[in-house]
Design an enzyme around this catalytic site. Structure first.
Site, PDB file in Angstrom:
ATOM      1  N   GLN A  77       0.768  -1.061  -0.172  1.00 21.99           N
ATOM      2  CA  GLN A  77      -0.047   0.065  -0.233  1.00 21.99           C
ATOM      3  C   GLN A  77       0.797   1.291  -0.015  1.00 21.99           C
ATOM      4  OE1 GLN A  77      -2.510  -0.396   3.479  1.00 21.99           O
ATOM      5  NE2 GLN A  77      -3.957  -1.488   2.402  1.00 21.99           N
ATOM      6  N   ASP A  80       5.690   5.109  -1.790  1.00 21.62           N
ATOM      7  CA  ASP A  80       7.053   5.663  -2.013  1.00 21.62           C
ATOM      8  C   ASP A  80       7.925   5.054  -3.064  1.00 21.62           C
ATOM      9  OD1 ASP A  80       7.787   3.256  -0.727  1.00 21.62           O
ATOM     10  OD2 ASP A  80       7.957   4.567   1.170  1.00 21.62           O
ATOM     11  N   HIS A  95      -1.921   1.359  -3.724  1.00 20.55           N
ATOM     12  CA  HIS A  95      -2.434   2.649  -3.902  1.00 20.55           C
ATOM     13  C   HIS A  95      -1.652   3.611  -4.614  1.00 20.55           C
ATOM     14  CE1 HIS A  95      -4.152   2.219   0.409  1.00 20.55           C
ATOM     15  NE2 HIS A  95      -4.724   1.560  -0.672  1.00 20.55           N
ATOM     16  N   CYS A 103      -2.175  14.265 -15.706  1.00 17.19           N
ATOM     17  CA  CYS A 103      -3.411  15.228 -16.017  1.00 17.19           C
ATOM     18  C   CYS A 103      -4.783  14.480 -15.919  1.00 17.19           C
ATOM     19  CB  CYS A 103      -2.917  15.817 -17.349  1.00 17.19           C
ATOM     20  SG  CYS A 103      -4.070  17.045 -17.737  1.00 17.19           S
ATOM     21  N   CYS A 141      -0.468  20.463 -16.614  1.00 14.88           N
ATOM     22  CA  CYS A 141       0.001  19.468 -17.839  1.00 14.88           C
ATOM     23  C   CYS A 141       0.742  20.498 -19.068  1.00 14.88           C
ATOM     24  CB  CYS A 141      -1.203  18.872 -18.184  1.00 14.88           C
ATOM     25  SG  CYS A 141      -0.680  18.043 -19.661  1.00 14.88           S
TER      26      CYS A 141
END
Length: 179
Positions: A77, A80, A95, A103, A141
Site C-alpha cells: 500500500q 514511496d 495505492h 493530468c 500539464c
C-alpha cells in the site's frame, strides 16, 4: 499526519475543488523528508530532485529472497517506490506511486521531476513567501494546462487499474505469504 488530516487533504472530491491543498501537504511532507536526509530546498529546486528515505532492511530482505531464486511478488500500500528502488522486480503498488503524476484532463503522465521543475520556476516572490500554504501552487500539464494529480489513490477513488487483480493472482499462486 498531525498537521494534515488525510481524510480531507487526500479526498478526491476535495482535490477536484481545491488541488492546491493536496499539493501544499505533499510538498511539505516531501520537503520534510528531504531536509531530514540533509538536503536543502534550494538544492532540491536547483537539481529537480528531493532526497528520500532509503530502502530499509525489510525491503532488502525481499530482494535477497529474489536473488536466492524465490518467486517474490511484493504487494504494498506504500506509495514511496522503495520496493522498486531496493530492486524488487515484481511490485504491485495498490495505492499507486508518488513518483509520477497524471493530468486529470488529457491523462498525460509526467515524472515527479516535472512537478519540482514547475515549483522551481514559480516567480521567486511567490515561491519564497515562507509558507507553502500561501503560494497556491498547482502543477499543470504542459500539453493542455490541466491539473496534474499525483498517481496515488485518493479517498473516494478506485485503486489503479489492474492492481487488485494482479495482487489477488499473486496471492492465489503463492505457497507462502509474508505479511
Amino acid at each position: 499526519w498531525d498537521k494534515y488530516d488525510p481524510f480531507y487533504y487526500c479526498k478526491y472530491e476535495v482535490f477536484q475543488q481545491s488541488p492546491h491543498l493536496f499539493w501544499t501537504m505533499a510538498r511539505e511532507i516531501v520537503l520534510t523528508i528531504h531536509e531530514g536526509q540533509g538536503g536543502s530546498i534550494d538544492d532540491a529546486l536547483r537539481s529537480g530532485t528531493f532526497l528520500t528515505a532509503p530502502p530499509n532492511a525489510g525491503h532488502d530482505a525481499l530482494v535477497q529472497l529474489e536473488l536466492l531464486g524465490k518467486s517474490v511478488t511484493v504487494i504494498t500500500q506504500n506509495i514511496d517506490g522503495l520496493h522498486k528502488t531496493a530492486g524488487s522486480s515484481r511490485v504491485v503498488e495498490l495505492h499507486g506511486t508518488d513518483r509520477t503524476a497524471t493530468c486529470i484532463t488529457c491523462r498525460n503522465q509526467v515524472e515527479q521531476k516535472e512537478i519540482v521543475r514547475q515549483w522551481a520556476e514559480m516567480p521567486e516572490a511567490q515561491r519564497l513567501l515562507g509558507r507553502l500554504a500561501d503560494d497556491g501552487f498547482v502543477p499543470r500539464c504542459q500539453i493542455c494546462n490541466g491539473v496534474l494529480k499525483a498517481d496515488v489513490t485518493f479517498f473516494g477513488e478506485a485503486l489503479p487499474a489492474g492492481a487488485m487483480s494482479r495482487a489477488v493472482a499473486a496471492v492465489m499462486a503463492s505457497s507462502v505469504c509474508i505479511v
